[in-house]
Design an enzyme around this catalytic site. Structure first.
Site, mmCIF file in Angstrom:
data_model
loop_
_atom_site.group_PDB
_atom_site.id
_atom_site.type_symbol
_atom_site.label_atom_id
_atom_site.label_comp_id
_atom_site.label_asym_id
_atom_site.label_seq_id
_atom_site.Cartn_x
_atom_site.Cartn_y
_atom_site.Cartn_z
ATOM 1 N N THR A 172 0.832 -1.205 0.000
ATOM 2 C CA THR A 172 0.000 0.000 0.000
ATOM 3 C C THR A 172 0.865 1.253 0.000
ATOM 4 O O THR A 172 0.610 2.215 -0.737
ATOM 5 C CB THR A 172 -0.928 0.009 1.219
ATOM 6 N N ARG A 193 2.124 7.446 -6.408
ATOM 7 C CA ARG A 193 1.112 8.428 -6.775
ATOM 8 C C ARG A 193 1.484 9.834 -6.290
ATOM 9 O O ARG A 193 1.089 10.834 -6.886
ATOM 10 C CB ARG A 193 -0.253 8.013 -6.205
ATOM 11 N N SER A 236 1.915 -9.042 -2.673
ATOM 12 C CA SER A 236 0.590 -8.545 -2.303
ATOM 13 C C SER A 236 -0.415 -9.667 -2.466
ATOM 14 O O SER A 236 -0.832 -9.982 -3.582
ATOM 15 C CB SER A 236 0.210 -7.340 -3.178
ATOM 16 N N ASN A 295 -4.031 -12.282 2.574
ATOM 17 C CA ASN A 295 -3.723 -13.191 3.690
ATOM 18 C C ASN A 295 -4.974 -13.575 4.480
ATOM 19 O O ASN A 295 -5.039 -14.663 5.050
ATOM 20 C CB ASN A 295 -2.637 -12.603 4.596
ATOM 21 N N CYS A 296 -5.983 -12.704 4.511
ATOM 22 C CA CYS A 296 -7.219 -13.058 5.216
ATOM 23 C C CYS A 296 -8.006 -14.133 4.471
ATOM 24 O O CYS A 296 -8.906 -14.753 5.042
ATOM 25 C CB CYS A 296 -8.086 -11.817 5.402
ATOM 26 N N ALA A 299 7.568 2.677 10.371
ATOM 27 C CA ALA A 299 7.161 1.275 10.509
ATOM 28 C C ALA A 299 5.643 1.185 10.543
ATOM 29 O O ALA A 299 4.966 2.055 11.117
ATOM 30 C CB ALA A 299 7.759 0.648 11.760
#
Length: 578
Positions: free
Chosen positions: A26, A33, A50, A53-54, A292
């Site tokens: 992300t 952009r 990417s 994972n859910c 982070a």
């Protein structure tokens, strides 16, 4: 400091991102952009930068058919669309904060250093593997990435309709894996060391999910921890602290995660006690220019301001966007997390937001004095329209705040759970109260809701208690109240009492109460019971206006029935699948 080329002119800024998935990917896209000329390099230890994972448990369970459906963005497409230098199968092994470079090791063992002007750390979290004897068996797996899911899917394929699986851990991943493996036809037992599954939920709400798991054939062993794994010729034996043994063809570890920050152990970048990367409100570490995000970052709880970490995709995405803004020279603060979460449990949906009672008590708040609870059992939409599904709503609010500031909520039910938990999440984010909930204008049409939405109803109930019109007694606190002399008055009909009896001290149907209330002792505190609480509230108002001491059992008989539920440890046998 702005980068300069050899002639002193401004050079393209060099951004380095460690880790992809929700936070890192992300951030990379957002940086591009914001800055079309920047050099953006993203390092990912695995092959996928990417992925959903859910969605991994649902790929194991075959609800998601193809592996490619999990890949949200391939490295090749990311390079083409965002002009990001994606380097997969490259592990960052350290950070030199003085020279502003990261140490990199490639899959073939080569090593080199990569310079940066600004650095984003998004290494994520890794599954916990405690030093339990036998845990290194190849039949004991965890679920973190797409290759892990492929391995587990292969086992589910192999043992579908005939195999045995043990899930260790009753968090979201453990419950989702239990459901998906059961859907593949395996015999499934879930082991949880705590007394109940799903830590974000209080016991009374977690039991609803436990009941659903049991009714779908998943065995639950609660309050019992694994002591040892023993690999056998055809599987694994799981030895528990109670002495119980479980046989499995394979085991899934889902006992939690830890921040994947071993490469930062040199001490330059400050870490929390459990290894999370400490950041300020702008997601910047103690080293200027280093940020982070995600599962490895220690951010803060919005409600208390205390440091914390929430390993979920939603917060990681938001943090990645904000960190990119700040790396590019903007100044946007992260306002913290409130813990909004949802999961599917067979035909039920379970969702939670904010604080639960256990957390409040751990923080020193007391029921009755500092916070109160209302519980209701509404339907997803009006019952005269087909398909209305029941749900249980629990609202926790401040007792000392005149308007009842919302502290937390939990909902378990069929359709409509997500819409209501999202409305309550917005209320908590706004630091709203019961007055806000009662006045919230929500959409209504018979297929979707009711003129009095469950969110409004929860607000009405809280306001009634705050205004002194009623005192609610949670079903799980009834036994203690009875020990202190409280007696139970049933206002259900004789037919209801006969079909679902309960040990009460008096039985007067609501429609007869005005004429028969003198049968009740005014020196006694009466806890009024009906099916879900609405008639009990009407009865309590009748009695209170006649001088009686009265409380309402919140959620009524419906809540008491789930309170009596005891999870079964017996898993259903494997079943054939079509």
């Amino acid at each position: 400091m702005e980068a300069k080329d050899s002639r002193g002119a401004s050079a393209a800024k060099r951004y380095v991102i460690v880790g992809g998935v929700a936070g890192g990917a992300t951030a990379a896209a957002r940086l591009r952009r914001l800055d079309g000329e920047a050099q953006i390099t993203l390092f990912e230890r695995g092959e996928d930068i990417s992925f959903a994972n859910c969605g991994l448990p649902y790929y194991v369970g075959d609800a998601i058919k193809e592996r490619e459906q999990l890949l949200l963005m391939t490295p090749e497409l990311f390079r083409t669309r965002f002009a990001v230098d994606v380097r997969t199968r490259c592990e960052v092994t350290g950070v030199d904060t003085i020279r502003q470079q990261v140490h990199v090791r490639t899959a073939d063992g080569a090593r080199y250093d990569e310079p940066y002007d600004a650095l984003l750390l998004a290494p994520g979290a890794k599954p916990l593997r405690p030093p339990i004897p036998g845990i290194d068996s190849p039949r004991i797996l965890a679920l973190r990435n797409v290759p892990d899911a492929a391995l587990l899917r292969g086992l589910a394929d192999r043992y579908a309709g005939s195999g045995r699986a043990v899930i260790v851990g009753g968090g979201f991943i453990g419950v989702e894996m239990a459901e998906n493996l059961r859907e593949r036809g395996l015999s499934v037992t879930l082991v949880e060391a705590a007394p109940h599954i799903l830590a974000p939920f209080d016991t009374d709400m977690a039991k609803l999910a436990e009941k659903e798991l049991n009714e779908n054939g998943v065995g639950l062993v609660l309050g019992d921890a694994v002591q040892e794994f023993k690999e056998t010729e055809d599987g694994v034996r799981v030895l528990l602290g109670s002495g119980r043994e479980l046989a499995a063809d394979f085991v899934v570890l889902a006992i939690g995660v830890s921040a994947d920050t071993e490469f930062l152990q040199d001490g330059s970048i400050a870490l929390a006690q459990r290894g999370h990367i400490l950041v300020n409100e702008y997601l910047e570490t103690n080293i200027p220019g280093i940020y982070a995000v995600g599962d490895a970052a220690a951010t803060h709880e919005r409600q208390t301001g205390r440091p914390g970490s929430l390993p979920l995709a939603g917060p990681a995405n938001r943090q990645g966007r904000l960190a990119a803004d700040n790396m590019a020279g903007r100044h946007h603060a992260y306002d913290g997390f409130i813990g909004t979460a949802i999961l599917k449990v067979f035909s039920l949906t379970a969702a939670a937001v904010g604080k639960n009672e256990r957390t409040l008590e751990r923080e020193g708040l007391r029921y009755g004095e500092d916070y109160r609870v209302v519980k209701l059992h509404p339907f997803s939409h009006v019952t005269y329209y087909p398909g209305a599904a029941a749900m249980t709503v629990k609202l926790i609010y401040a007792a000392k705040n005149p308007a009842g500031k919302i502290l937390g909520a939990q909902i378990v039910g069929g359709d409509g759970v997500k819409a209501r938990i999202d409305a309550l999440a917005a209320a908590i984010s706004l630091e709203a109260d019961a007055v806000f909930l009662s006045g919230l204008e929500l959409s209504y049409a018979p297929p979707y809701g009711a003129a009095k939405d469950p969110v409004n109803m929860a607000g009405y109930m809280a306001l009634n208690e705050l205004d002194g019109l009623v005192r609610f007694l949670p079903a799980e606190r009834l036994a203690a109240a009875k020990e202190n002399g409280v007696r139970v008055l049933e206002v259900r009909t004789p037919g209801e009492v006969q079909s679902a009896p309960m040990a009460s001290d008096a039985q007067i149907p609501l429609d007869e109460l005005r004429e028969r209330c003198e049968e009740l002792d005014k020196n006694t505190v009466w806890a009024v019971l009906c099916k879900v609480g609405q008639r009990a509230y009407n009865a309590a108002r009748i009695l209170a206006q006649r001088g009686y001491q009265v409380q309402v059992i919140s959620g009524g008989y419906t809540s008491l029935a789930i309170e009596e539920f005891e999870a079964s440890p017996e898993a259903a046998p494997p079943r054939s699948i079509s």
